[in-house]
Design an enzyme around this catalytic site. Sequence first.
Site, mmCIF file in Angstrom:
data_model
loop_
_atom_site.group_PDB
_atom_site.id
_atom_site.type_symbol
_atom_site.label_atom_id
_atom_site.label_comp_id
_atom_site.label_asym_id
_atom_site.label_seq_id
_atom_site.Cartn_x
_atom_site.Cartn_y
_atom_site.Cartn_z
ATOM 1 N N ASP A 52 0.839 -1.206 0.000
ATOM 2 C CA ASP A 52 0.000 0.000 0.000
ATOM 3 C C ASP A 52 0.873 1.254 0.000
ATOM 4 O OD1 ASP A 52 0.887 -0.200 2.589
ATOM 5 O OD2 ASP A 52 -1.093 -0.098 3.524
ATOM 6 N N SER A 53 2.207 1.058 0.003
ATOM 7 C CA SER A 53 3.122 2.187 -0.219
ATOM 8 C C SER A 53 2.911 2.764 -1.615
ATOM 9 C CB SER A 53 4.575 1.753 -0.025
ATOM 10 O OG SER A 53 4.855 0.569 -0.763
ATOM 11 N N ASP A 91 -1.022 -6.062 -0.194
ATOM 12 C CA ASP A 91 -1.486 -5.429 1.049
ATOM 13 C C ASP A 91 -3.000 -5.244 1.046
ATOM 14 O OD1 ASP A 91 0.511 -4.961 2.931
ATOM 15 O OD2 ASP A 91 1.259 -3.200 1.859
ATOM 16 N N LYS A 121 -1.363 -9.413 2.761
ATOM 17 C CA LYS A 121 -0.659 -8.990 3.971
ATOM 18 C C LYS A 121 -1.551 -7.995 4.698
ATOM 19 C CE LYS A 121 3.147 -6.068 3.874
ATOM 20 N NZ LYS A 121 2.670 -4.890 4.628
ATOM 21 N N GLU A 123 -1.715 -5.488 8.564
ATOM 22 C CA GLU A 123 -0.941 -4.929 9.670
ATOM 23 C C GLU A 123 -1.626 -5.185 11.010
ATOM 24 O OE1 GLU A 123 -0.188 -0.764 8.905
ATOM 25 O OE2 GLU A 123 0.755 -1.181 6.972
ATOM 26 N N GLU A 190 8.885 -4.085 10.714
ATOM 27 C CA GLU A 190 9.348 -2.806 10.167
ATOM 28 C C GLU A 190 9.889 -1.895 11.261
ATOM 29 O OE1 GLU A 190 6.628 -0.960 7.440
ATOM 30 O OE2 GLU A 190 7.811 0.890 7.335
HETATM 31 O O1 KIV Z 1 3.590 -1.151 1.644
HETATM 32 C C1 KIV Z 1 4.785 -1.462 1.755
HETATM 33 O O2 KIV Z 1 5.634 -1.137 0.907
HETATM 34 C C2 KIV Z 1 5.178 -2.248 2.918
HETATM 35 C C3 KIV Z 1 6.644 -2.473 3.125
HETATM 36 C C4 KIV Z 1 7.292 -1.261 3.649
HETATM 37 C C5 KIV Z 1 6.901 -3.655 3.968
HETATM 38 O O3 KIV Z 1 4.352 -2.662 3.671
#
Ligand code: KIV
Length: 272
Positions: A52-53, A91, A121, A123, A190
């Site tokens: 989600d980055s 994510d 994934k 959190e 992280e």
């Molecule tokens: O969204 C992302 O890029 C991440 C990484 C920083 C692990 O969750």
Amino acid sequence: MPTRKTEVKKVTTHTLHEMKRLGEKIAMLTAYDYTTAKIVDGAGIDVILVGDSASNVMAGHETTLPITLDQMIYHASSVVRAVDRALIVVDLPFGSYQGNSKEALNSAIRIMKESGAHSVKLEGGSEVKESIERILTAGIPVMGHLGLTPQSIYKFGTYNVRAKEEEEAKRLIEDAHVLEKAGCFAIVLEKVPAALATKVARELEIPVIGIGAGGGVDGQVLVYHDLVGLTTEFSPRFLRRYANLAEEINTAVGKYISDVKKKDFPNESEQY
Ligand code: KIV
């Protein structure tokens, strides 16, 4: 005689467990689009994270919170079309799983069905245990994410290192065990102290993949744009830049502009 395409051995969650058992480090990197994913997969990356980055590096938002499930599915579908070998993790975006395990399951199913990715994934620790268990009932592999969890940035207030104090470190270790017990196939840690991350990696049977968590874990993950120097303003201590693409692109585009203005492009051989 027709040549047979060589079979690519695909990375699975079982491959990652085997890599941990054998002490082989796991290399994971983000990708959000077809062209990048093709290059990254071709280079031999083990895991591609459609993170989600993308909210930050693709869309220019300050945080990861605004990206939607539809947008994540769009990015994931582009990546899936490019990849032959890597395991693809996507994510679950903010608001698509928190506090409601049925919604978490529906979101995970949409990602798997509409993008063709291999896993999701999310959190958090014990607070998302029920969601993880429910997603797993549909046969969807889940990766956990502890330490600095950017979807909770407004709770933390800063992007500083997490779990430096004993109490938070203790909670993180407990959460890591909760995630393993719930059935996660791996977790991301992280921005936590290296000693703590090493301890977690030693205690867990599942792979622990770190970002800003030192070298004592089972693998590393970075954001692609940071690694190749497409982002220039983000320079945390943990980041190693392997290229300076922003500068190279700037030079290339500058030369193109100059050639167009000088009427040097296109030349005789570049036209019909
Ligand atoms: O969204 C992302 O890029 C991440 C990484 C920083 C692990 O969750």
